[in-house]
Design a protein around this motif. Sequence first.
Motif, PDB file in Angstrom:
ATOM      1  N   SER A 602      53.937  36.186 -33.796  1.00 50.02           N
ATOM      2  CA  SER A 602      52.561  35.721 -34.013  1.00 50.02           C
ATOM      3  C   SER A 602      52.540  34.467 -34.884  1.00 50.02           C
ATOM      4  O   SER A 602      51.753  33.535 -34.636  1.00 50.02           O
ATOM      5  N   SER A 603      53.380  34.409 -35.903  1.00 59.84           N
ATOM      6  CA  SER A 603      53.415  33.222 -36.761  1.00 59.84           C
ATOM      7  C   SER A 603      53.996  32.030 -36.023  1.00 59.84           C
ATOM      8  O   SER A 603      53.525  30.898 -36.180  1.00 59.84           O
ATOM      9  N   LEU A 604      55.014  32.281 -35.204  1.00 59.56           N
ATOM     10  CA  LEU A 604      55.582  31.198 -34.398  1.00 59.56           C
ATOM     11  C   LEU A 604      54.539  30.665 -33.423  1.00 59.56           C
ATOM     12  O   LEU A 604      54.419  29.444 -33.232  1.00 59.56           O
ATOM     13  N   ASP A 609      51.374  26.370 -31.683  1.00 63.80           N
ATOM     14  CA  ASP A 609      50.100  26.299 -30.963  1.00 63.80           C
ATOM     15  C   ASP A 609      50.218  26.865 -29.552  1.00 63.80           C
ATOM     16  O   ASP A 609      49.871  26.228 -28.565  1.00 63.80           O
ATOM     17  N   MET A 610      50.714  28.088 -29.466  1.00 62.06           N
ATOM     18  CA  MET A 610      50.806  28.804 -28.193  1.00 62.06           C
ATOM     19  C   MET A 610      50.179  30.179 -28.382  1.00 62.06           C
ATOM     20  O   MET A 610      50.002  30.658 -29.497  1.00 62.06           O
ATOM     21  N   GLU A 611      49.883  30.837 -27.268  1.00 64.35           N
ATOM     22  CA  GLU A 611      49.416  32.208 -27.329  1.00 64.35           C
ATOM     23  C   GLU A 611      50.603  33.119 -27.615  1.00 64.35           C
ATOM     24  O   GLU A 611      51.696  32.908 -27.092  1.00 64.35           O
ATOM     25  N   VAL A 612      50.358  34.147 -28.407  1.00 65.89           N
ATOM     26  CA  VAL A 612      51.458  35.042 -28.759  1.00 65.89           C
ATOM     27  C   VAL A 612      51.981  35.773 -27.525  1.00 65.89           C
ATOM     28  O   VAL A 612      53.186  36.074 -27.434  1.00 65.89           O
ATOM     29  N   ASP A 613      51.104  36.029 -26.556  1.00 70.04           N
ATOM     30  CA  ASP A 613      51.567  36.687 -25.329  1.00 70.04           C
ATOM     31  C   ASP A 613      52.567  35.812 -24.586  1.00 70.04           C
ATOM     32  O   ASP A 613      53.510  36.316 -23.963  1.00 70.04           O
ATOM     33  N   GLU A 614      52.342  34.504 -24.634  1.00 70.61           N
ATOM     34  CA  GLU A 614      53.274  33.585 -23.976  1.00 70.61           C
ATOM     35  C   GLU A 614      54.625  33.599 -24.673  1.00 70.61           C
ATOM     36  O   GLU A 614      55.667  33.532 -24.018  1.00 70.61           O
ATOM     37  N   ILE A 615      54.600  33.706 -25.985  1.00 68.94           N
ATOM     38  CA  ILE A 615      55.853  33.812 -26.743  1.00 68.94           C
ATOM     39  C   ILE A 615      56.584  35.092 -26.346  1.00 68.94           C
ATOM     40  O   ILE A 615      57.789  35.075 -26.034  1.00 68.94           O
TER      41      ILE A 615
END
Length: 1673
Positions: A602-604, A609-615
């Motif tokens: 979530s912090s990354l 500037d990305m959605e956490v789901d994408e991460i």
Amino acid sequence: MRLLHQEPGGLLVTNEWLTNFPKYAVLSHTWLSDKEEIKLDDVTNGTAEQKPAGYSKIQFCGKRAAIDGYKYFWVDTCCIDKTSSAELQEAITAMFRWYRNAGKCYAYLSDVSVAGEDVDLLGSSRPWEGAFRRSRWFTRGWTLQELLAPAAVEFYSAEGIFLGDKISLKHIVHEITGIPLTALEGDDLSRFSASERLSWAKHRRTTRVEDQAYCLLGVLEIHMPLLYGEDEYAMVRLQQEVQKKHGELAKWDHLLETLPIAPQAAFNSLDNQYGPTCLTNTRVELLRDLMEWADAFDDRYIYWLNGIAGTGKSTVARTIARNLHDKGILGGSFFFSKGGGDVSRANLLFTTLASQLASRFPSAKRHICEAILANKDIAVQSLRDQWDQLIISPLAKMDDPDIKNIILVLDALDECDSERDIRIILRLMSTTRVLQNVRLRVFVTSRPEIPIRCGFLQIPEAERQVFYLHEILPKLVDRDLNLFFQQNFTAIGEERGLGVDWPGSRIIERLVEIAYGLFIWASTACRYIREGKGLAIKRLATLIKGRHSGAGPERQLDAIYTTVLEDSIQQGLDDEEKQIRFGTMKEVVGGIVTLLSPLSASSLAALVDMEVDEINETLADLHTIFNIPSLKDRPIRLHHPTFRDFLVDSTRCKNPDVWIDQKKAHKALADSCIRIMRKTLKRDICDLKAPGVLAADIDQSRKERCIPPELQYSCLYWAQHYRQSGVLLGEHDTAYAFLKEHYLHWLEVMNIMGRSSEIAAIIRMYQALLVDQDNARQLSFLKDARRFIFSFQNVMERTPLQTYCAGLAFVRPSSEVNHYFRHELHPSLAKVRVVDAIVPGHKDEYMFVNDLAFTPDGSQIASASLGPVIRVWDIKSKAALLVYDGQRDKTGTVAISPDGKTIASGSDDTSVMVWNRDTRVKMFNLEGHTRWVNTVVYSPDGSILASGSMDETIRLWDAASGTDLKTFGGNLSCVNAIAFSPDGKFLVSATFDWLVRVWDVSKGEVQLILDGHSGPVNTVRFSPNGQQVVSGSDDMTIKVWNTASGMESVTLKGHVKKVSAVTFSPDACLIVSGSEDKTLRLWDVAKGTLIRTLEGHISGINAVCFSPDGQTLAAGAYNDEIRLWDAVTGETKGKLADFTDQQLGSVLEEKGTELLVSSPHDGSTNDETAHASAVVCLTLSPDRQLVASASQDSDIKIWTTDGNQRAKMSGHVGRITRLMFHPDGTVLASASMDSTVVLWEISTGTAIGTLRGHTDAVQDIRFSPNGQLLASCSADKTVRLWHVSSATPKSTLYGHADTVTGIAFSRDGRLLVSCSADRTVRLWNVETAELVAFPFAGHEDTVNCVALSPSGTLIASCSSDTTIRLWPTDDLAFGTASCTTADMDPASVTVVAAASGFFSDTACDIASGGDEVVRFWPTDDIPSHTAGWKSADMETASSTVGGAASDLVDDLVSDIARGEDATARLLPTDDNALDFSYRTSAETGTAGGTVDDVPSGSNGGTASDVANGQGGVTNIVAAGADTSVARGSESDPASVTILGHEKGVNSVSFSPDGQLLVSSSDDHTVRFWDCETRAEYAKLDAAMALRDIRFSADHSIESDRGALALGPLHLGISSLCMTDRECASFVTDEWITKERERMLWLPDEYRASSVVTHGGLVILGHASGGISFISLR
């Protein structure tokens, strides 16, 4: 201790064992009913079997113990004789120890049944787990110690089936009990606080109430007697004992908490919990060798496990750390990790190890805590100091015979981000040999990097052991890899149903070949296959296919990483979709591997500037490479750093869709950091509101909520990402915009985070990225930004919101910080206006003298310092002569050629400039450096000019032509100083990387590296004979080196701050050093000893040099001051003159440099100044609209309360001692040391009149209540009254024998009371100028202050003798006698004493006649009251008691003396009078008693004491026929003495209603007294000595430092009611407070020399002459 054993004949119990216990096991169980449980009698009587329920437990324990090889076992129910209170006491006291010493403890859970169930110990199925969690065993008080004390606790069901032990079931037990895992694993309980241990028993119960306490005795290590029947009081006693025992431990724990640590560095930290350890039967030989080394007593203090990447070093380190921990000899562990934030740096290494040491070894804990207490700033001291103070010194003081060896484990030392730190760590580790009582051994793992190899080579071979992991016999490595694959594939096969033998021995052997000895390849391969789930067989085939065993370890590793990354892209995507997926993967994966500290998903996501789901989606198939925790707030980490090495190396990572351009990644992250900060940062980010809140008091949860991890990361690493990106920044980049918007917000957050020590380094790092010619405005901003840090960091790190209070209130008006952030002034400050002192120009701590150089003939000296000029002075006259100009920025260094013809300077504009010294014409502008130039120096023959720069280079220039000759660089660091050897063949450099290097000038090569400092080296010089080099460092030491051997000759210690400058004397006999601690020190070179310390500078010293003849020493300081000293005697020769604005102005104006001139700090253009010397007086007008100020130089100014000057008055020729406004506010009176009082008309600022008459300094002045009179008192012993309207004298009051220290009018103006250094108080009739009564005496030291009660019936006086006295005045007859001598009988024997003030209605003397009756004789009609009464008016006494009449002085009271003719005579007493405490029952004029009434045995001396008044005793003194003196009791009815203060009392004041008295003292307290009872009502800690204290008209308490906040003191007392007060503003040494809350911190130069406050208005006078006008909201 009794033990049970099972014999064929039945159950037997032994006699008590006192010592040498055999091995035994114990039973832990929950008790049955009293009838069912087996007791000692049942065993001894052989009737135990008659209780089957209880007996079954005993049988179970006996059988289980026999199986495990224990003949004896212990059960609490039947091994203790509970009928004996003594035995029961002993057993409960020793029980914890008995359980701890047991070989095994069997926990029998009678309520957990597994009947009919298969117990699968290896599987995950536990059908009994629910019952286990509900078991009564976990709710009983006594079972807590039975769980914690034994090393081995095994859990059994009601059927006797083994369920697991406390290690295998630790996570379940932890969830049930809340006991930390480390405690269950066997950590010493002393590591846990008493409150934490008590919390483990919170939900446990015992049958007897007392046992709630007694069952915790062992857990808490408490010894106390058992008193059954005391019920709940047992717990009270326990808590009292805990407080006694653990109070100091709590103090130690608090001290340890102040140490900043990296908790994630420990081998068993939460972050390292998934790190692998060696599998069973692997690394057998290596681990055995390591444990033998750990237990050995030889000199091999350091063990280096050296191996290339991926060979399993960290796995071995974790395994050995666990083994050492379980054995109890692990001192601490620190696992470095590149990109791991705090664990990638060494700054927390030793504080972390010290914290771990203290936790694991109680015998070391105390000594470590004492070191923290003695070195409160240890966390910011050098690594060497931390090692010595926190590790070596405490261990040297340990005295524990059971501890022989302590081991420290440092893993992956090569991943520490500073080679300099690595060298220092290794050097420090080698000093462990100095320990005697305990052997400290250090286990280190790393790759074979050059700095580490070199560091180990410097350690004697006998003191180190080196193991090359990559050189282990291949067959041993292959064996271990084979075992590794077998165990992992067995688990994978079971998970996927692939069979027990899958994938077969041939496949495993092939994988072993491909792994090429790399365990990281093997572990990555196994994770890759396991993560494939249904694709396990396919992935295994992919790994084997096409792999060649001869490809080498690195290529095999590259191949598997490439496979993993490419397989993470879903199959079946078209090219465009693949590119999108690869792009996303590069952004996410590139971000993770480039991060300087790991972040959660979530912090990354927020950072990039990305959605956490994408991460999460991107990382879903990359578990092989990344450790992705199930907890969303935990950081994502690399499984191994070799993946980063691969991914950022384009020669290894061949796929451009995967390869990460690290510089671009750093730039992207830097920009992301700026974006996050610009979006999130704001003033008061934690919503603290109060500006004085300490950073230490901010709740951690609030910090984490208000400053999320991505913001913390951004604040810490934005500049470092820019630096590693390699970009050069300009004024149009977002970073500059960020600083102009959020610089102060960033400072606030850094200080809240506790990272204040990193602020300056981050700004320096950023400034290094700026190209000078493109960043003129930004560089100017950064210069002011750094100055702001320097000035206010001390308070900002403690109270972050002072950034917007003290920082913006007192920043220089010309500062760009003031320009950009004045609007951010904290809301608690309505307005701040600082009117500066009248000074020739402002000097602050940033404008330091950087360098000094004498001319060859010693007649002149040049300095590099303020502005882009070189200044030159004449030494003889100290006059400012001339300047050399031409550079665009601050000059950092200056040198004069050996022939004196040229002068050279290095500047922050990166240039080196050379002038003709005579003509001042510029000869050369040498360009080539890319950052500021710190040092220039000529070679001895003058042919070469050398320069050193922050760009990490040294350049040599032809001094005649200016040609660039050569550049020294390479692995050089920022260059702080350079110097030539006397023969010019060598050049020595001092650099930021803590090293001193000696260069061969002709070759441009380093000949010697002098490594020994533990901080940046700031200064360096060759000795005149070239045989030695001296260096000074941030580590506060001076080192002398032998240039032939390169060895350190001596270390000179004594400075308490960094050493900025050193040099040899011309004869090489002396070394002089200058330091930030404001001192110069002279050292004897031969002896290495300190000769003398030169003090006098008021700022840190930055430059020193000897004159060519060695007779004069020059020192330049941070405050732009240069002083000269006699080098032989150490006497000061004075300061060099300041350059005038005229001398500098034209030059600076041409260069666009702003002169720092005094101006108000409120952003206005008003150019008013205050005073030229210290402000000594401030006073407010009655209407609170004006304030008057006076300075030491006698000037007076009138101001509006918002800081605008209304008038200036001059007239006095001495220091002003007091200012006072007339009651109507139209006139100001000033008193002075010049013996005069001046009355000033406020409206015109002109003098109405000068009141002359005093012959010494005027101490105090007071207007009468109606304003018609002014009273003044003086050191000339008089009080004078003046008519205000005509400025003429009214009368003079004589009588005091020493300085009159204070005066006060009564409320009606009829009386005036005065006090004096003569220890008396006098009350005067204002109209007649006569004494109302005899002087009030009794104080034993100077009377400092007097006050009259509102009714005029009491006088209060206070003294340096620590007392307050109350004197009644309500019955005084104003000099009228109530009887005459005619009413008295003549006396044949006298009583010698004066009765002034004794009776309230008359003044009498006392005499005893021959009839032994004491009589009272009136004296008020005897001319002894009249000034000028002479001894001739008395009869001569042929034999007197008390002295001769010649002792009489003017206006003194007389005593009565007995002559030989039996007549009474008047004799004077030179102390004016004596007070009395012996009261008779007689009325005035009659005999009041006999001499016998004087207490016998209380002789106080001879009658001669009476006349002299020695001792100031307040007793009746009677002289008998034997001429001796007898004293009565010591309670004086004429005054009441109030005791309580511990030091001198400075001031007293009555409340407006007269109920209370307030006093202030040098003991830093303010006390309130009830005037009726004389009892102390309340006490306030003022934190400083108040000189003046008073009740104001609105019942508040005013002082010379402002209004006191009384808080709850006013309850029920009308005199202390402050409901009408707007606020109570008070000024301490460091703070302005409101209602006792800190509001505004005061820098040193703004500390108050005088104060006035009213409500929220605070006006401060300063020692500089400045005045600050501050309005609080």
